[in-house]
Motif scaffolding. Sequence first.
Motif, PDB file in Angstrom:
ATOM      1  N   LEU A 159       2.344  -0.100   2.636  1.00 30.58           N
ATOM      2  CA  LEU A 159       1.582  -0.063   1.381  1.00 30.58           C
ATOM      3  C   LEU A 159       1.281  -1.480   0.929  1.00 30.58           C
ATOM      4  N   ASP A 160      -0.002  -1.787   0.771  1.00 28.81           N
ATOM      5  CA  ASP A 160      -0.353  -3.171   0.454  1.00 28.81           C
ATOM      6  C   ASP A 160      -0.067  -3.539  -0.997  1.00 28.81           C
ATOM      7  N   ASP A 185     -10.482  -5.645  -0.562  1.00 26.31           N
ATOM      8  CA  ASP A 185      -9.887  -4.437  -1.122  1.00 26.31           C
ATOM      9  C   ASP A 185      -8.367  -4.432  -0.978  1.00 26.31           C
ATOM     10  N   LYS A 186      -7.889  -5.199   0.017  1.00 25.44           N
ATOM     11  CA  LYS A 186      -6.457  -5.197   0.268  1.00 25.44           C
ATOM     12  C   LYS A 186      -5.716  -6.081  -0.723  1.00 25.44           C
ATOM     13  N   GLU A 187      -6.355  -7.176  -1.042  1.00 24.41           N
ATOM     14  CA  GLU A 187      -5.605  -8.280  -1.597  1.00 24.41           C
ATOM     15  C   GLU A 187      -5.081  -8.063  -3.009  1.00 24.41           C
ATOM     16  N   ILE A 230       8.715   3.285  -8.431  1.00 22.87           N
ATOM     17  CA  ILE A 230       8.401   2.074  -7.682  1.00 22.87           C
ATOM     18  C   ILE A 230       6.903   2.006  -7.402  1.00 22.87           C
ATOM     19  N   ILE A 231       6.311   3.163  -7.184  1.00 25.48           N
ATOM     20  CA  ILE A 231       4.886   3.187  -6.848  1.00 25.48           C
ATOM     21  C   ILE A 231       4.030   2.981  -8.098  1.00 25.48           C
ATOM     22  N   SER A 250       4.348  -0.630  -9.449  1.00 24.58           N
ATOM     23  CA  SER A 250       3.717  -1.659  -8.632  1.00 24.58           C
ATOM     24  C   SER A 250       2.201  -1.498  -8.618  1.00 24.58           C
ATOM     25  N   HIS A 251       1.726  -0.254  -8.698  1.00 21.93           N
ATOM     26  CA  HIS A 251       0.280  -0.051  -8.766  1.00 21.93           C
ATOM     27  C   HIS A 251      -0.310  -0.673 -10.021  1.00 21.93           C
ATOM     28  N   TYR A 301      -0.302  -4.389  -9.729  1.00 20.72           N
ATOM     29  CA  TYR A 301      -1.241  -4.830  -8.699  1.00 20.72           C
ATOM     30  C   TYR A 301      -2.627  -5.081  -9.277  1.00 20.72           C
ATOM     31  N   ARG A 339      -3.480   4.842   0.350  1.00 24.53           N
ATOM     32  CA  ARG A 339      -2.088   4.598  -0.035  1.00 24.53           C
ATOM     33  C   ARG A 339      -1.348   5.901  -0.256  1.00 24.53           C
ATOM     34  N   ILE A 344      -0.466   7.549   3.011  1.00 26.37           N
ATOM     35  CA  ILE A 344       0.747   6.991   3.612  1.00 26.37           C
ATOM     36  C   ILE A 344       1.980   7.584   2.924  1.00 26.37           C
ATOM     37  N   LEU A 345       1.910   7.642   1.595  1.00 32.16           N
ATOM     38  CA  LEU A 345       3.049   8.173   0.847  1.00 32.16           C
ATOM     39  C   LEU A 345       3.359   9.595   1.264  1.00 32.16           C
ATOM     40  N   ARG A 346       2.307  10.395   1.427  1.00 37.32           N
ATOM     41  CA  ARG A 346       2.569  11.771   1.832  1.00 37.32           C
ATOM     42  C   ARG A 346       3.201  11.824   3.214  1.00 37.32           C
ATOM     43  N   LYS A 347       2.748  10.882   4.070  1.00 35.23           N
ATOM     44  CA  LYS A 347       3.303  10.871   5.419  1.00 35.23           C
ATOM     45  C   LYS A 347       4.788  10.563   5.407  1.00 35.23           C
TER      46      LYS A 347
END
Lengths: 255, 646
Positions: free
Chosen positions: A98-99, B188-190, B269-270, B273-274, B277, B560, B563-566
């Motif tokens: 996760l970035d 988009d990543k940064e 945590i998600i 941090s979101h 971000y 994102r 990934i979390l679901r994975k």
Amino acid sequence: MKMVVEVKSVKKVYGAKGNVFTALDGIDLSVMEGEFIGIMGPSGAGKSTLLNVIATIDQPTSGDIFIDGTSILTMNEDQLASFRRDKLGFLFQDYNLLDTLSVKENIVLPLALAKVNVKEVEKRVDDIADTFGIRPILEKYPYQISGGQKQRTAASRAIITNPRLLLADEPTGALDSKSATDLLESLKELNEHRQATVFMVTHDAFAASYCKRVLFIKDGKIFTELVKGTSPRKEFFNKVLDVLSVLGGGTSDTV
Amino acid sequence: MTLFSLAKRNIIGNFKNYMLYFLSMIFSVVIYHTFVSLRYSSEIEKNIESFQSMRSVFLQASIILIAFVAVFIWYSNAFFTKKRKKEVGMYSLLGLRKKTIGKMMFYENLLMGAGAVIAGVLLGTLLSKMFTMLLLRLLGTDVDVGFTLSLEAIGNTIFVFTCIILITSIQGYRLIYNFNLIELFQADKEGEAVPEVSMIGVIIGTILLVFGYWIAFQPVDSTGQILRNLLLIMGSIVTGTYLLFRTAIVYLLKKAKEHKSSYYNGINIIGTSHLLYRIKGNARMLTMIALLSALTLSAITIGISQYYNFTTHAKQLEPFSYTHISKGDIEEEKIKEIIYEDKNHPVQAEMTVPLLKVHSDPSDTDLPEYLEQLMAEFPEEDFINLISAKTFNQVSAALDRNEKVTLSGNEAAMIKPRYTHDSFSDYEGRTITLKLPEDGKQVRFTHLLEGRVLSWRYPDAYIVLSDELYSEMENQIQPVAYKTYQVEDQKNTELTSNQLNQLGFNELQLSTFYKVYKRGLESAGQNIFTLGFLGLVFLAATGCMIYFKQLTEAHSDKGRYEILRKIGVRKKEVLTTISKQSLFIFLLPLIVGISHNLMIVKVLLGINLIGGDISFPILSSIGFYIAIYLGYYIMTVNTYYKIVNL
Ligand SMILES: Nc1ncnc2c1ncn2[C@@H]1O[C@H](COP(=O)(O)OP(=O)(O)OP(=O)(O)O)[C@@H](O)[C@H]1O
Ligand SMILES: [Mg+2]
């Protein structure tokens, strides 16, 4: 010994009418607790697809998969999520970090989701940071680190929960030989001392030589399998190379 | 293939991605065009007497709107561009020339802009018809509104948006020149770099806000002070809010992060941090939205409070249905005849109010402050109106009021001047020396009365005297007499009122309740409409801004959450974290906006821009605000969840 995963005539077909592609073509496979299985095969053979359906993040088109004796077809979304969270460690081929989270937070994430207490979390991070040599990058963000560092981060995240079933998709693909050996050693340790079942996709015969059993997949079917048995690693390595030369697709020339 | 058609294909091919941006542009055009159409509406012009003054309100409003719409489009464009940076980088990597890419971006934006303007103008025209009907109804004139296109309005809208869209298009053209490739690929990543927390910022921000609020609660006396205070409040609140949003939020989020046992607990945590971000971009937007909302809420409060209180105001300005100076001539009989002829509004009370006009002695030193100021302003005029306690009590009875006064000797009662916040303590024990032809008479204030007696005029000074004293003075000065009538259902006396007004008296000689009431109704209707409409539009627009921003974030969060679901996050948990994050984003400006609004209302009360009972206006405007945001919040969570779970 208990059967952890049982794959029964699983097929996976991609695409819609007219343009279909069969990625898995009737795979049957039983995995006992404590096994260390390697999966090899040419690129596009369906290895990642197999891992994905076992990890329940992709659904087979037909056939069934049993986890600890329960069919995944009968499990609902919540049960599947619990399985992935509590029993499974998955090291993705494309890392899936996760970035928005730092390296440390990425590693901690599965523990946080499982609500492990903070002290324990810190301790495990501490251990794993040394094992994989990622201590210097713990506070960095994924876009700030190299490909190999990402892979080690992803490995840390997959391993930190001491999963009962670890699926690793080319875990050493981006690593130098020293880091690769470290990683393989820790998979081995997880397998031998914590009774984790490990499933590892690899193109590397050296990595495969760590496994107790190696399956070869071609065109979505199991082509053959090699069992290490009591043979020493060097000998097993050569056998793997032999099969690969028939199959095509793998490379490695050092032990 | 020409560049133009490449741009066109780009849009059609990726229409879903463009949708959000396109919709926000249409939205802006609709708001603006609706407003401009109203400004040029011939129906409104025909039906409203004071249309000229109204037009200027519309003009001011549309200037604010231009600024607002421009900022909104600018933001939407920035979100949109950010999402497309990678694509642009790809073109460049594939060897397309920068100039070509730039032109493509330029045409693309231009095309979408043109589409948005066309759609917006059509929708806006429809909406403006609806609002015209609403406005005319509020103003009490029911007419059928025909369907006409205002070319002026369309021209105006097109001009404004051509400018805005040209600027954003040029921005698009320059995108490829302003960034190097690696920046484009990582855009988009940064994330935006998490700003450093400076405790100094938190402290200064807090101090500024506290200071601003403190000033708002200080009493003001002079216009100079009011202006100075307004500037101070504005400055400190704007900077304070910005600093606080910039620093305090980051500070809080970072603190939340340090608090490991809750940070490392499940999905927290998600969420945390979101938020962190994207905090830099959000802080700027949230500051703007919080401030705009506060202003808007205040405007709506003013509008509603005027509409809500104008009957009370009219009664204070014009206590009797009809009031005229009495000279005992034939004209007076005529007036009486007209009033009595109106059988629909039978006369409830008819009386004569005599009063004495005097001046105070210039050597007076113990005057109440209010009278002292009037003295200075009107040194030559007999501006003090004296009436007897008996007359005052008669008026009270005639107007169904409860207020009664008993005075003896040289006791006097002041009738509270309008547009002041004077209280009894401002008069208590003070004296005034009333100048008479023979001698001066000193009276002492012992009461402050609320009830108005005659039509409001400036200077506004009514003093009630004891009956003995009054008759004593009456012997020295000739009283002026007013004749007053109170009739039933005075709000509907249009006909009689018009008839009386056509007799040729000026407003000082004859005044009617209806005229004042109608004037109040019109200006209140106007205000509630312009302020209320503008306000709702602003609130809707700010909410919409958050909505669009959240949706853009949802699109970039899609991967994102996958990934979390994975790794085993449940859908329910995803919903929880989305709800929490969105709540944070919506609640911040809401709370700050409401709190600033209350402070502004306090200031407005202090300078008498609004008055009377304001709890209803305040509650209803805040209610609107919360309802609008609640709607957007639910929509946001829903859409967000759908997008990331697709
Ligand atoms: N989402 C998808 N849609 C269509 N085809 C897919 C999809 N995912 C994989 N495939 C196809 O299925 C086949 C198997 O893919 P898979 O990722 O399992 O290969 P792999 O064995 O892991 O290869 P590699 O060693 O290169 O990672 C490939 O031919 C691939 O093109
Ligand atoms: Mg693969």
